[in-house]
Every structure is written in structure tokens, then in C-alpha cells.
Design an enzyme around this catalytic site. Structure first.
Site, PDB file in Angstrom:
ATOM      1  N   HIS A   1       4.366   9.565 -27.522  1.00  0.00           N
ATOM      2  CA  HIS A   1       3.417  10.333 -26.719  1.00  0.00           C
ATOM      3  C   HIS A   1       3.471  11.815 -27.059  1.00  0.00           C
ATOM      4  O   HIS A   1       2.436  12.465 -27.262  1.00  0.00           O
ATOM      5  CB  HIS A   1       3.703  10.125 -25.227  1.00  0.00           C
ATOM      6  CG  HIS A   1       2.845  10.962 -24.322  1.00  0.00           C
ATOM      7  ND1 HIS A   1       1.502  10.733 -24.143  1.00  0.00           N
ATOM      8  CD2 HIS A   1       3.148  12.050 -23.562  1.00  0.00           C
ATOM      9  CE1 HIS A   1       0.998  11.635 -23.304  1.00  0.00           C
ATOM     10  NE2 HIS A   1       1.980  12.443 -22.944  1.00  0.00           N
TER      11      HIS A   1
ATOM     12  N   HIS B   1      -4.119  10.529 -26.266  1.00  0.00           N
ATOM     13  CA  HIS B   1      -4.185   9.168 -25.728  1.00  0.00           C
ATOM     14  C   HIS B   1      -4.975   8.249 -26.665  1.00  0.00           C
ATOM     15  O   HIS B   1      -4.656   7.060 -26.793  1.00  0.00           O
ATOM     16  CB  HIS B   1      -4.810   9.178 -24.336  1.00  0.00           C
ATOM     17  CG  HIS B   1      -3.895   9.668 -23.268  1.00  0.00           C
ATOM     18  ND1 HIS B   1      -4.322   9.976 -21.988  1.00  0.00           N
ATOM     19  CD2 HIS B   1      -2.559   9.908 -23.264  1.00  0.00           C
ATOM     20  CE1 HIS B   1      -3.303  10.376 -21.257  1.00  0.00           C
ATOM     21  NE2 HIS B   1      -2.223  10.345 -22.006  1.00  0.00           N
TER      22      HIS B   1
ATOM     23  N   ARG C   1      -5.785  20.565 -11.739  1.00  0.00           N
ATOM     24  CA  ARG C   1      -4.753  19.735 -12.356  1.00  0.00           C
ATOM     25  C   ARG C   1      -5.153  19.234 -13.744  1.00  0.00           C
ATOM     26  O   ARG C   1      -4.297  18.866 -14.537  1.00  0.00           O
ATOM     27  CB  ARG C   1      -4.403  18.557 -11.439  1.00  0.00           C
ATOM     28  CG  ARG C   1      -3.237  17.741 -11.978  1.00  0.00           C
ATOM     29  CD  ARG C   1      -2.695  16.769 -10.973  1.00  0.00           C
ATOM     30  NE  ARG C   1      -1.618  15.990 -11.566  1.00  0.00           N
ATOM     31  CZ  ARG C   1      -0.773  15.234 -10.873  1.00  0.00           C
ATOM     32  NH1 ARG C   1      -0.885  15.152  -9.556  1.00  0.00           N
ATOM     33  NH2 ARG C   1       0.181  14.570 -11.485  1.00  0.00           N
TER      34      ARG C   1
ATOM     35  N   ARG D   1       0.809  -1.227   0.000  1.00  0.00           N
ATOM     36  CA  ARG D   1       0.000   0.000   0.000  1.00  0.00           C
ATOM     37  C   ARG D   1       0.841   1.276   0.000  1.00  0.00           C
ATOM     38  O   ARG D   1       0.368   2.341   0.381  1.00  0.00           O
ATOM     39  CB  ARG D   1      -0.999   0.007   1.159  1.00  0.00           C
ATOM     40  CG  ARG D   1      -1.987  -1.153   1.099  1.00  0.00           C
ATOM     41  CD  ARG D   1      -3.068  -1.021   2.169  1.00  0.00           C
ATOM     42  NE  ARG D   1      -4.036  -2.103   2.056  1.00  0.00           N
ATOM     43  CZ  ARG D   1      -3.911  -3.271   2.668  1.00  0.00           C
ATOM     44  NH1 ARG D   1      -2.867  -3.505   3.448  1.00  0.00           N
ATOM     45  NH2 ARG D   1      -4.828  -4.209   2.520  1.00  0.00           N
TER      46      ARG D   1
ATOM     47  N   LYS E   1       4.233  22.679 -13.778  1.00  0.00           N
ATOM     48  CA  LYS E   1       3.583  21.482 -13.256  1.00  0.00           C
ATOM     49  C   LYS E   1       3.619  21.460 -11.732  1.00  0.00           C
ATOM     50  O   LYS E   1       2.624  21.079 -11.089  1.00  0.00           O
ATOM     51  CB  LYS E   1       4.240  20.223 -13.809  1.00  0.00           C
ATOM     52  CG  LYS E   1       3.511  18.954 -13.383  1.00  0.00           C
ATOM     53  CD  LYS E   1       3.812  17.764 -14.259  1.00  0.00           C
ATOM     54  CE  LYS E   1       2.872  16.610 -13.922  1.00  0.00           C
ATOM     55  NZ  LYS E   1       3.105  15.415 -14.755  1.00  0.00           N
TER      56      LYS E   1
ATOM     57  N   GLU F   1       5.468  18.445 -24.484  1.00  0.00           N
ATOM     58  CA  GLU F   1       4.967  18.710 -23.136  1.00  0.00           C
ATOM     59  C   GLU F   1       5.489  20.046 -22.605  1.00  0.00           C
ATOM     60  O   GLU F   1       4.831  20.704 -21.799  1.00  0.00           O
ATOM     61  CB  GLU F   1       5.359  17.569 -22.191  1.00  0.00           C
ATOM     62  CG  GLU F   1       4.652  16.248 -22.466  1.00  0.00           C
ATOM     63  CD  GLU F   1       3.206  16.216 -21.971  1.00  0.00           C
ATOM     64  OE1 GLU F   1       2.742  17.240 -21.422  1.00  0.00           O
ATOM     65  OE2 GLU F   1       2.554  15.174 -22.139  1.00  0.00           O
TER      66      GLU F   1
ATOM     67  N   HIS G   1      -4.337  16.081 -24.412  1.00  0.00           N
ATOM     68  CA  HIS G   1      -4.181  14.656 -24.132  1.00  0.00           C
ATOM     69  C   HIS G   1      -5.409  13.815 -24.465  1.00  0.00           C
ATOM     70  O   HIS G   1      -5.296  12.593 -24.564  1.00  0.00           O
ATOM     71  CB  HIS G   1      -3.809  14.446 -22.661  1.00  0.00           C
ATOM     72  CG  HIS G   1      -2.386  14.796 -22.355  1.00  0.00           C
ATOM     73  ND1 HIS G   1      -1.857  16.031 -22.604  1.00  0.00           N
ATOM     74  CD2 HIS G   1      -1.368  14.061 -21.818  1.00  0.00           C
ATOM     75  CE1 HIS G   1      -0.585  16.047 -22.232  1.00  0.00           C
ATOM     76  NE2 HIS G   1      -0.268  14.878 -21.766  1.00  0.00           N
TER      77      HIS G   1
ATOM     78  N   GLU H   1      -6.128  15.820  -8.915  1.00  0.00           N
ATOM     79  CA  GLU H   1      -6.843  16.174 -10.146  1.00  0.00           C
ATOM     80  C   GLU H   1      -8.341  16.352  -9.907  1.00  0.00           C
ATOM     81  O   GLU H   1      -9.177  15.908 -10.685  1.00  0.00           O
ATOM     82  CB  GLU H   1      -6.600  15.100 -11.219  1.00  0.00           C
ATOM     83  CG  GLU H   1      -6.818  15.595 -12.639  1.00  0.00           C
ATOM     84  CD  GLU H   1      -6.369  14.580 -13.675  1.00  0.00           C
ATOM     85  OE1 GLU H   1      -5.561  14.955 -14.508  1.00  0.00           O
ATOM     86  OE2 GLU H   1      -6.839  13.424 -13.642  1.00  0.00           O
TER      87      GLU H   1
ATOM     88  N   ASN I   1      -3.658  18.201 -18.738  1.00  0.00           N
ATOM     89  CA  ASN I   1      -4.060  17.255 -19.779  1.00  0.00           C
ATOM     90  C   ASN I   1      -4.374  17.960 -21.096  1.00  0.00           C
ATOM     91  O   ASN I   1      -4.984  17.360 -21.991  1.00  0.00           O
ATOM     92  CB  ASN I   1      -5.297  16.468 -19.322  1.00  0.00           C
ATOM     93  CG  ASN I   1      -4.943  15.410 -18.306  1.00  0.00           C
ATOM     94  OD1 ASN I   1      -4.007  14.649 -18.496  1.00  0.00           O
ATOM     95  ND2 ASN I   1      -5.696  15.373 -17.217  1.00  0.00           N
TER      96      ASN I   1
ATOM     97  N   LYS J   1       1.573  11.129 -10.362  1.00  0.00           N
ATOM     98  CA  LYS J   1       0.670  10.260 -11.111  1.00  0.00           C
ATOM     99  C   LYS J   1       1.432   9.013 -11.535  1.00  0.00           C
ATOM    100  O   LYS J   1       2.521   9.105 -12.102  1.00  0.00           O
ATOM    101  CB  LYS J   1       0.142  10.963 -12.357  1.00  0.00           C
ATOM    102  CG  LYS J   1      -1.138  11.721 -12.179  1.00  0.00           C
ATOM    103  CD  LYS J   1      -1.640  12.159 -13.552  1.00  0.00           C
ATOM    104  CE  LYS J   1      -2.957  12.889 -13.462  1.00  0.00           C
ATOM    105  NZ  LYS J   1      -3.440  13.287 -14.800  1.00  0.00           N
TER     106      LYS J   1
END
Length: 366
Positions: free
Chosen positions: A260, A248, A237, A118, A223, A182, A244, A233, A241, A140
Site C-alpha cells: 500500500h 488503490h 477528511r 450494529r 490525522k 503515509e 490514494h 469524510e 486520501n 475508517k
């Protein structure tokens, strides 16, 4: 070692950026750790072995794990292999993971660290521009499944991020340029100065010059500011994206044949077209997107390999549309896009019509 730039992400951790900073990694492994897994990209084997020697010299017990290349690493099967390795080596909650490689490596390494017992500490050591400005910063983590990219994951802030610019010297130029997408994204959503600096492509792609480190640091700062305000998010946040949603989808439909960053470049032009056609953004800013990306050698159009075949083109669009429907920003059946009202002013466009979606797509098909 030249002076390093240190960017603090909230109250949680530092991002260290500079030449020769890899030597700081052993000292950034949290106190109390004994065993350290070094999960590394295949091209980083020699660097991983050197890092293991440094850890051993500090009394730690490193275990090396070479990962498949690029997105092939981000699968449940690879994650399960690493979980088994951690179990075999007796890793406890006080032990740690180091992820050494590009964005796929840091995504996977972070996810394994987040899920083992965990949550155990992870030190992210990105070795690509994309990894430095995006994947390794922000906490992330995730893996891909056949239904979509990054649909399984966890928020797990690292103990530290170390961006050694020396590692970029062996990066293929096409990958370096793709990573700059990016950086450009951060310019459009939060720091327009990035766009001015990136207008000199020779300086922007010179690993040993002053411009690329400045661009990386500025993108990381954008960022860091966003993540510090909204780790999970819930709202702000999402602006990270930008571009994106389509990106994606392109990656998934192409079987990850698209880099990417290249997909994000096209995705940003698509988002700009959406905003412009919805009356939210001046057409001149759409062209500013194209110019900024093309100057760096990034694509601004999607070649769907179906020229002249209407049925194939429709099938490709339907596949992309289905993939976009699984985007993390989608709520119910409502697509939600990050768009701009002007440079540096991101907002959201919710529930655009199917006609608007398709018309904007037609505008970015090569």
C-alpha cells in the site's frame, strides 16, 4: 516503560505511542466487557497469546482468531468467519474486539466490530508503521471486493489505539519503509516539518532512535486533527486520501502485489504531476515529492511490465482508469483528486481531462 505520548482524537479516544505500551491494552478494554475477541495477524500469534493471558488475569474471557496475512484478511468470507465465531462465543453488545496487526488487520477488525450487533467497542493495536499512522487511527474500517479496495465498510471510532514501537523491531525493512509513505503524505498535506525530519533516512528508519517516534506522532497528530473535524469524510477528511486515487487502482490491478505504501508513493507523484500540468502547482514541488520519497527508498514510478508493448500498456492504463473511476471521491462520472497548490495547502481537482490524466500517468511510468 518509557514515557508514552498520548494524542487525543477529538473527544472520542486516545492514541498511545511509545515503547512498552502494549501492557496498557487490557486496561483500555471498555468497562462492562466480559468476552474479548483478539483478531490477529499470523506473525502476532505469540503476542496475542501473551495479551490473552493478561486479559484472563483481569477476569476477561479472550478468544483468539488468527487471520490470513495482509490484504487476504480483508474479505467478506473472513469477516463472515469472525461473525460466526462471535455468535458461537455469545458475544454481546458490551463485549469487545482487539485488532492486533497491520493495516489490513485493523481495517477488518474494526469492520467486524462495527457490524456485530450494529457496533461493539474495538481497541486497535497496530503493529506496523502504516497501521500506526493511517489505518488504525480515524475510525475508517472496511474490506475489499473484486471491484475495488475498501468499497465496503463503516465509520467506527475505536475505544483506544495503542502503538507499541517495540513491535516494529520485527517488521521487515521493506514494510517499514513502505509505511513511511503515509508519514510523508502527512508532511505534504499538513506538517512540512515532517519532510525536513524525514530527509535523514537512517534516523527515520531507526526503530530505537528518537526520529521515528517523532515522525509517527506528527503523522498521527495530522490525522487526528483532520478526523476530529470531519469524521465521516464529508469534506476536509478527503485530504487524507492524497495519492490514494491511483494508489488503490495500482493495488487492485496488481492483485495487491504492490504494498500500500509503495502505491501511495507513486500516487502522490501522480497527483503532483496532475496539479502541475493543470497549472496549480510549481514543477519544483513535483521534484520535491520525488526527492523526499526516493531519499527514503520509496518508489516514484510505476513499472507496468509492458515496456515496448503498446497494446499491453494501453490495456494496463485502461484497467487503472476504470479502477480510479470507482474511487470513493468520485461523484457520478466526475473524478475528484486531492492535489496541492503548495506544500501544506491541499485542495481538489475535479474532472480533469482524459488527456491530462494520461499525460500525468505517462510521467510516472517506469
Amino acid at each position: 516503560m518509557a514515557d508514552a505520548k498520548v494524542i487525543r482524537v477529538g473527544d472520542d479516544y486516545d492514541v498511545v505511542i511509545g515503547h512498552g505500551v502494549l501492557e496498557q491494552v487490557p486496561s483500555l478494554v471498555p468497562d462492562g466487557a466480559l468476552r474479548v475477541l483478539i483478531a490477529h495477524a499470523p506473525v502476532m500469534t505469540a503476542v496475542a497469546e501473551s495479551l490473552a493471558e493478561q486479559l484472563t488475569a483481569r477476569g476477561l474471557q479472550p478468544t483468539l482468531a488468527a487471520l490470513p496475512d495482509a490484504e487476504a484478511a480483508k474479505t467478506s468470507a473472513v469477516a463472515a468467519e469472525l461473525w460466526s465465531l462471535l455468535g458461537e462465543q455469545g458475544f454481546t453488545r458490551s463485549d469487545a474486539v482487539i485488532a492486533l496487526g497491520g493495516g489490513a488487520t485493523t481495517d477488518l477488525g474494526g469492520f467486524v466490530a462495527a457490524s456485530w450487533l450494529r457496533g461493539v467497542p474495538v481497541v486497535q493495536v497496530p503493529t506496523t508503521v502504516l497501521g500506526m499512522v493511517d489505518a488504525a487511527v480515524g475510525g475508517k474500517t472496511g474490506i475489499n471486493i473484486p471491484e475495488g479496495k475498501n468499497l465496503v465498510g463503516a465509520f467506527h471510532p475505536p475505544a483506544a489505539v495503542v502503538c507499541d514501537l517495540d513491535l516494529l523491531r520485527t517488521l521487515p525493512r521493506a514494510d517499514l519503509i513502505a509505511g513511511l509513505a503515509e508519514v510523508v503524505k502527512c508532511g505534504f498535506i499538513g506538517d512540512p516539518e515532517i519532510l525536513r525530519l524525514a530527509a535523514d533516512p537512517d534516523a527515520a528508519t531507526d526503530v530505537d532512535g528518537d526520529m521515528l517516534p517523532e515522525l509517527i506522532a506528527r503523522a498521527v497528530q495530522v490525522k487526528a486533527d483532520v478526523v476530529a473535524a470531519d469524521l465521516k469524510e464529508s469534506s476536509l477528511r478527503e485530504i487524507l486520501n492524497y495519492g490514494h486515487t491511483l494508489a488503490h487502482a495500482i493495488e487492485q490491478v496488481s492483485g495487491f502485489a504492490w504494498r500500500h505504501g509503495d502505491a501511495v508513493a507513486v500516487g502522490m507523484v501522480y497527483a503532483a504531476e496532475l496539479a502541475s500540468r493543470a497549472g496549480m502547482l510549481e514543477p519544483s514541488v513535483v521534484e520535491e515529492h520525488r526527492k523526499a520519497l526516493q531519499t527514503l527508498g520509496l518508489p516514484t514510478a510505476y513499472d507496468d511490465d509492458s515496456a515496448g508493448d503498446a497494446a499491453a500498456a494501453q490495456a494496463r492504463w485502461e484497467a487503472l482508469r476504470t479502477a480510479m473511476g470507482r474511487d470513493k471521491k468520485t461523484r457520478g462520472a466526475t473524478l475528484r483528486f486531492v492535489v496541492l497548490t503548495e506544500v501544506g495547502e491541499p485542495t481538489r481537482l475535479e474532472g480533469p481531462s482524459e488527456e491530462l490524466l494520461r499525460a500525468s500517468y505517462d510521467a510516472v511510468v517506469g
